[in-house]
Scaffold this motif. Sequence first.
Motif: not given
Length: 281
Positions: A168, A212, A215, A245-246, A250
């Motif tokens: 990220s 993710g 996201e 996943k954010n 994540i």
Amino acid sequence: MIGANSSKEYGYVFRDRHPERMDVYRRFDETSAAARSSLTCRRNVAYGAHPREVFDLFAAGAGAPLVVFVHGGYWQSLDKDRYSFVGSALVRRGFSVALPNYPLAPETRIDAIVARIGACVPAILRNLATPPAFWIASGHSAGGHLAATLAMRSLTAGAPLAGCVPISGIFDVEPLTETSLNAALALDRERAARISPIRWPVPRCRLAAVVGTDETQEFREQSRRFSSYWSGSGQHAELVPMHGKNHYTILCDLLEERSEIAEQIVRMAEAFRRETGRGRH
């Protein structure tokens, strides 16, 4: 002041939209405390003069490959202690793990943070009993940015660089100048461009940019563009989507027995061994 309806603001300033964040942090803190009590860990080893220029070191066996993991927090907050669980996830897979802190904004400008954290890798190598077979840079969010800067600029003659695994990450810093984050970061576009790894020469190593699927579009695009930039230089690069996943959940993947992120690091290490013959036992 940037308005709340700014597309950049919405894409990069979102903590209030994720109430699960505090439960995630609580889980990180608990598992990190357990990791520090159960593993051999050298704490707060200095790599510079600033009180935050320190790292923790979880050493695996002699000559084990090293992962340097940098925490996030938009260069303004958080601490390595919350992320000791990363050491637990990777030591059992045969990696030594170092987690550096670094001076924070607004006390320290980001370009100075980039320059000063660069000293951590040589110091980590000096504090290992034997040189690692190779090392990999990793980190989350702003730590993904700093991990990329370590991979792209660190002079580490003591061990070869096998790759970079930002999670990220932020690789083009310029968009943040249009957000309320810039009140603390105090960036203009020229300085933001200078500290954006997406404009730097790519080293001869692999990249796995993890992001993710839940996201924001801005964060997904940061990783997509950076992996394309890396591969465009002729180096191997992968964009690794983490489904469901954010930005906060994540890293929970590293708490799982079968962690996708950990396996990405293992595969990167295996590819380096296969291609170079280094670190074979």
